[in-house]
Design an enzyme around this catalytic site. Structure first.
Site, PDB file in Angstrom:
ATOM      1  N   ASP A   1      23.872  49.521  39.616  1.00  0.00           N
ATOM      2  CA  ASP A   1      23.221  50.774  40.008  1.00  0.00           C
ATOM      3  C   ASP A   1      23.229  51.791  38.860  1.00  0.00           C
ATOM      4  OD1 ASP A   1      21.863  52.455  41.688  1.00  0.00           O
ATOM      5  OD2 ASP A   1      23.624  53.077  42.847  1.00  0.00           O
ATOM      6  N   GLY A   2      22.211  52.652  38.835  1.00  0.00           N
ATOM      7  CA  GLY A   2      22.181  53.770  37.886  1.00  0.00           C
ATOM      8  C   GLY A   2      21.106  53.668  36.816  1.00  0.00           C
TER       9      GLY A   2
ATOM     10  N   HIS B   1      15.376  50.275  33.959  1.00  0.00           N
ATOM     11  CA  HIS B   1      15.460  48.890  34.459  1.00  0.00           C
ATOM     12  C   HIS B   1      15.407  47.907  33.287  1.00  0.00           C
ATOM     13  CE1 HIS B   1      15.284  50.444  38.415  1.00  0.00           C
ATOM     14  NE2 HIS B   1      13.996  50.748  38.421  1.00  0.00           N
TER      15      HIS B   1
ATOM     16  N   LEU C   1      28.958  28.435  35.242  1.00  0.00           N
ATOM     17  CA  LEU C   1      28.807  29.582  36.146  1.00  0.00           C
ATOM     18  C   LEU C   1      27.572  29.432  37.048  1.00  0.00           C
ATOM     19  CD1 LEU C   1      29.480  32.708  36.724  1.00  0.00           C
ATOM     20  CD2 LEU C   1      27.754  33.178  34.988  1.00  0.00           C
TER      21      LEU C   1
ATOM     22  N   ARG D   1      30.699  48.204  41.800  1.00  0.00           N
ATOM     23  CA  ARG D   1      29.462  48.999  41.839  1.00  0.00           C
ATOM     24  C   ARG D   1      29.513  50.007  40.709  1.00  0.00           C
ATOM     25  NH1 ARG D   1      25.748  51.164  46.692  1.00  0.00           N
ATOM     26  NH2 ARG D   1      24.142  52.101  45.408  1.00  0.00           N
TER      27      ARG D   1
ATOM     28  N   ARG E   1      29.326  53.195  47.874  1.00  0.00           N
ATOM     29  CA  ARG E   1      28.828  52.609  49.125  1.00  0.00           C
ATOM     30  C   ARG E   1      28.396  51.167  48.882  1.00  0.00           C
ATOM     31  NH1 ARG E   1      25.344  56.925  48.024  1.00  0.00           N
ATOM     32  NH2 ARG E   1      23.474  56.281  46.910  1.00  0.00           N
TER      33      ARG E   1
HETATM   34  C1  IPE Z   1      21.429  49.149  45.767  1.00  0.00           C
HETATM   35  O1  IPE Z   1      21.090  50.214  44.947  1.00  0.00           O
HETATM   36  C2  IPE Z   1      20.499  48.003  45.513  1.00  0.00           C
HETATM   37  C3  IPE Z   1      20.556  47.422  44.185  1.00  0.00           C
HETATM   38  C4  IPE Z   1      21.392  47.717  43.229  1.00  0.00           C
HETATM   39  C5  IPE Z   1      19.582  46.399  43.937  1.00  0.00           C
HETATM   40  P1  IPE Z   1      20.231  51.453  45.487  1.00  0.00           P
HETATM   41  O2  IPE Z   1      20.189  52.433  44.389  1.00  0.00           O
HETATM   42  O3  IPE Z   1      18.947  50.979  46.028  1.00  0.00           O
HETATM   43  O4  IPE Z   1      21.149  51.969  46.690  1.00  0.00           O
HETATM   44  P2  IPE Z   1      21.157  53.371  47.463  1.00  0.00           P
HETATM   45  O5  IPE Z   1      19.799  53.554  48.041  1.00  0.00           O
HETATM   46  O6  IPE Z   1      21.477  54.427  46.473  1.00  0.00           O
HETATM   47  O7  IPE Z   1      22.228  53.210  48.492  1.00  0.00           O
HETATM   48  C1  IPE Z   2      19.569  50.051  40.284  1.00  0.00           C
HETATM   49  O1  IPE Z   2      19.282  51.263  39.670  1.00  0.00           O
HETATM   50  C2  IPE Z   2      18.430  49.073  40.196  1.00  0.00           C
HETATM   51  C3  IPE Z   2      17.709  48.838  41.450  1.00  0.00           C
HETATM   52  C4  IPE Z   2      18.040  49.309  42.608  1.00  0.00           C
HETATM   53  C5  IPE Z   2      16.556  47.977  41.384  1.00  0.00           C
HETATM   54  P1  IPE Z   2      18.489  52.420  40.422  1.00  0.00           P
HETATM   55  O2  IPE Z   2      17.050  52.224  40.199  1.00  0.00           O
HETATM   56  O3  IPE Z   2      18.904  52.486  41.835  1.00  0.00           O
HETATM   57  O4  IPE Z   2      18.990  53.700  39.630  1.00  0.00           O
HETATM   58  P2  IPE Z   2      19.392  55.105  40.248  1.00  0.00           P
HETATM   59  O5  IPE Z   2      20.428  54.870  41.284  1.00  0.00           O
HETATM   60  O6  IPE Z   2      18.165  55.736  40.794  1.00  0.00           O
HETATM   61  O7  IPE Z   2      19.954  55.854  39.068  1.00  0.00           O
HETATM   62 MG    MG Z   3      20.419  53.485  42.767  1.00  0.00          MG
END
Ligand code: IPE
Ligand code: IPE
Ligand code: MG
Length: 247
Positions: free
Chosen positions: A21-22, A38, A132, A189, A195
């Site tokens: 995430d992020g 991404h 793996l 995470r 979460r």
């Molecule tokens: C969870 O991340 C899904 C993936 C990392 C693929 P999100 O960024 O979509 O989750 P929420 O919406 O913040 O909970």
């Molecule tokens: C995780 O990063 C990748 C996917 C959910 C596909 P995000 O796209 O959720 O990045 P943030 O949370 O908005 O920073």
């Molecule tokens: Mg996210």
């Protein structure tokens, strides 16, 4: 001593699951589009996959796209799907070199046909690798997976193939998409969010959870080793007392 050298070889997790995430926030901080984030996330995927293979971890499961992510703007979804196609194509060689077997969980029919095709090609090509197992959770949500399992159980009961008394933990686990894998001992995470976001709800029942503030595109081997070291310092009690575990 480096972080990697501090790891206890016989206490490595066999299965690590990661919510990557992020990416969006990483890009925004640089005044760029979310898609830019991404793209840079791929480097972190490569790093963590390579580190897992080097350490001898058997299973790595990466949450790459959730069912809920389909609700993002179409331009972002389209870009993510084409990034998947190009990444799977370009990384197949590295997966072969590192003896990594690719696997996918989630509702594959919902993915564009180009993604399905590349995914299937790569899964087939790497199917003989026994190092793996890298599982991508794509168009995945844990509630979807659980409901699919419940439907299978219901059909078997209805057809008289299964008695109510035979429904237990083991049977239910065998009906999950992760059926051939042990439950993750460690779930990481990134990006400071605390979460689960509909990821492996059944399988994470007793996993150790580790939350890192690092945004996914910046996540490197050292961050991964730090997470595993932290995991190795924990006492997993599974409902027992600390004294019972130490015996
Ligand atoms: C969870 O991340 C899904 C993936 C990392 C693929 P999100 O960024 O979509 O989750 P929420 O919406 O913040 O909970
Ligand atoms: C995780 O990063 C990748 C996917 C959910 C596909 P995000 O796209 O959720 O990045 P943030 O949370 O908005 O920073
Ligand atoms: Mg996210």
């Amino acid at each position: 001593m480096s972080l990697k050298d501090q790891l206890i070889a016989d206490r490595l997790p066999s299965h690590v699951a990661i919510i990557m995430d992020g990416n969006g926030r990483w890009a925004k901080k640089r005044g760029n589009s979310r898609v830019f984030g991404h793209k840079h996330g791929v480097t972190a995927v490569r790093d963590v996959t390579e580190a897992s293979a080097e350490l001898g971890i058997k299973y790595l499961t990466l949450y790459a796209f959730s069912t809920e992510n389909w609700s993002r703007p179409k331009t972002e979804v389209d870009a993510l799907m084409s990034l998947l196609v190009s990444t799977i194509s370009s990384e197949t060689k590295t997966l072969m070199k590192n003896n990594v077997r690719l696997n996918a969980i989630g509702c594959r029919e919902n993915l564009p046909s180009g993604v399905q095709k590349r995914l299937e090609e790569c899964i087939l090509k790497t199917s003989g690798n026994d190092g793996l197992t890298l599982t991508l959770a794509l168009s995945y949500s844990s509630r979807w997976e659980i409901i699919e399992a419940v439907k299978k159980v219901a059909v078997q009961v209805k057809d008289g193939e299964l008695e109510l008394g035979e429904i237990n933990d083991e049977l239910f686990s065998s009906l999950m998409a992760t059926e051939s894998m042990p439950d993750p001992e460690l779930m990481i995470r990134t990006s400071g969010e605390h979460r689960i976001s509909n990821f492996l709800l059944w399988q994470l029942a007793y996993s150790e959870l580790y939350f890192s503030d690092v945004l996914w595109p910046d996540f490197r081997k050292e961050d991964y080793y730090e997470a595993i070291l932290n995991y190795q310092g924990r006492e997993r009690r599974f409902g027992k007392t600390g004294d019972q575990i130490k015996k």
